[in-house]
Design an enzyme around this catalytic site. Structure first.
Site, PDB file in Angstrom:
ATOM      1  NE  ARG A  88       8.239  21.928  21.490  1.00  0.00           N
ATOM      2  CZ  ARG A  88       9.853  21.670  22.063  1.00  0.00           C
ATOM      3  NH1 ARG A  88       9.926  21.285  20.121  1.00  0.00           N
ATOM      4  NH2 ARG A  88      10.327  22.486  22.677  1.00  0.00           N
ATOM      5  CB  SER A 102       4.580  19.036  10.023  1.00  0.00           C
ATOM      6  OG  SER A 102       5.620  19.926  10.751  1.00  0.00           O
ATOM      7  CG  ASP A 115       8.656  17.824   9.869  1.00  0.00           C
ATOM      8  OD1 ASP A 115       8.555  17.921   9.006  1.00  0.00           O
ATOM      9  OD2 ASP A 115       8.290  16.713  11.297  1.00  0.00           O
TER      10      ASP A 115
END
Length: 460
Positions: free
Chosen positions: A71, A139, A192
């Site tokens: 993202r 992550s 994250d």
């Protein structure tokens, strides 16, 4: 009936057991903070010592890379009055790039980032003379060396890229942005869970910890630097440091591992690792249910004389399907029956078989939720926030922000997490501890950490 009774005993999580698990969690946290080489909890120092205050101003970007999509996010921060305006895009990663070279992957990401920057529009303003700054949520296991650098330990989640292990992932991304001609600087590299904590604290000042309950699980919390014996750097001005626990790897002889758990672990890709994760996260709950149903099919002819062949297949029953079956409220459990037909090919299940399946889903979800709650209670206890004040001083509000699809979508799971945390705390302390959903904290959290660690120090 005998098999069901044995199952209930195997999956039982009485309150004293959960308290013992929480105490073991605290003990392992302390071992990790001392850098005990044998501690299962690594208690990674995140180098995040400035958490968002709400006063942040300016335009910041975030990149969240943690799976088959990434993202990109743009956030205009306007301080306490205007808060945040954000836009984001999700970009699928072509499968060949997940197993290609580091240069190809990061060049693709940098090109997409450049394309996103070009759509900035009038609502977003970069002050004159400033570089764009980026928070990078990554992550995968990383050995962090500063707020804006960290070397990759290993790829997971289907990525297998040559030449990046042992390299600084921020340097890789920065080189790709340079090749792209993109004027942007990475000011914060975050896990994250740490991003979720930052996003949570921006929305609510009383957040002290964040937990991910999704496909995998992890937790991060704010620790006082005096309680981190392994910290060797200069003391942060705030006196605090965010710790990434990597709690999925928590192990203790207190964890009530059944034969099903032991077999699942033995047959997994990482035997002996992530024991706690294998009992509570979305990746594994459906698989535990499948193993129990298979045993019931063999030992108690649950689905008739023939054991369904599909039931022998590893991971054929996913946790979202388990959740859908568990939430069936029809009197004859017709939706659950339809799921068994679709997934296992059992065309005709008896009402009794459906009710037993529902009961198995219930017991596995209950155990996972209660074990997750024990971990949350352990963090609250480590911070000394597990008791109501006895000296008449005002109660201190304590908030744990939770993100992840398992917690968000599996309501019978999340409601049990919350109820169990309250049960472990007791009535007096539970009234000041809040466990709540922090939707997509990690994306905006990375942009906020770019702001709170900005080279221009935009916090007034």
């Amino acid at each position: 009936a005998d098999v069901i009774e044995e199952l209930e005993q195997t999956l039982a999580t009485p309150t004293p057991l959960l308290r013992g698990i929480a105490d073991a969690m605290v003990e392992e946290m302390e071992r990790g903070l001392r850098a005990d080489p044998h501690a299962p909890l690594k208690m990674l120092i995140s180098y995040v010592d400035n958490l968002p205050t709400g006063d942040e101003h300016g335009l910041f970007y975030a990149l969240d890379l943690g799976g088959t999509n990434f993202r990109v996010l743009r956030v205009q921060l306007g301080g306490k009055e205007k808060r945040a305006v954000q836009q984001y895009e999700e970009v699928p990663i072509p499968p060949h790039l997940m197993v290609g070279t580091s240069t190809e992957l990061f060049d693709f990401i940098a090109a997409e980032l450049e394309r996103f920057v070009e759509t900035e529009g009038d609502d977003f303003h970069l002050p004159e003379g400033r570089h764009r700054e980026l928070g990078f949520t990554f992550s995968f296991p990383v050995h962090q060396t500063s707020i804006s650098s960290g070397t990759l330990v290993k790829w997971t989640k289907g990525f297998c890229i040559n030449g990046t292990v042992g390299e600084d992932v921020v340097a890789e991304l920065s080189s790709a942005m340079e090749r792209q001609g993109l004027d942007m600087k990475v000011t914060a590299l975050v896990n994250d869970t740490v991003g979720t904590l930052a996003g949570g604290i921006y929305a609510d000042n009383d957040v002290v910890a964040a937990v991910i309950l999704g496909t995998g699980t992890n937790a991060a919390y704010v620790e006082h630097v005096d309680a981190i014996p392994k910290w060797k750097g200069p003391l942060p001005r705030s006196g605090n440091m965010v710790i990434n626990m990597e709690w999925g790897n928590f192990k203790s002889d207190k964890l009530p591992r059944s034969d099903y758990d032991i077999a699942l672990d033995f047959e997994s890709l990482n035997p002996g690792e992530q024991m706690y994760e294998k009992m509570i996260s979305g990746m594994y709950l459906g698989e535990v249910v499948r193993r129990i149903l298979l045993r019931l099919a063999h030992d108690a002819s649950l689905f008739g004389d023939v054991v369904p062949s599909k039931l022998e297949k590893l991971f054929v029953l996913r946790t979202p399907d388990m959740s859908a079956m568990h939430h069936d409220t029809s009197h004859d459990l017709k939706h659950l029956g339809a799921k068994l037909k679709d997934i296992l090919g059992v065309a005709d299940t008896s009402l009794e078989a459906r009710y037993i399946t529902l009961h198995v889903c219930d017991k596995v979800a209950e155990r996972g939720a209660r074990l997750a709650a024990a971990g949350i209670y352990g963090i609250v206890k480590k911070l000394g926030r597990d008791r109501a004040p006895t000296d008449g001083s005002p109660k201190q509000r304590t908030v744990v922000a939770i993100d992840g699809g398992l917690y968000e979508h599996y309501k019978k799971f999340s409601s049990r997490v919350e109820a169990t945390v309250a049960e472990l705390l007791g009535e007096a302390a539970a009234s000041s501890v809040v466990v709540k959903m922090a939707n997509d904290g990690s994306g905006i959290g990375a942009a906020l950490l770019a702001a709170s660690h900005s080279q221009y120090n935009v916090v007034e």
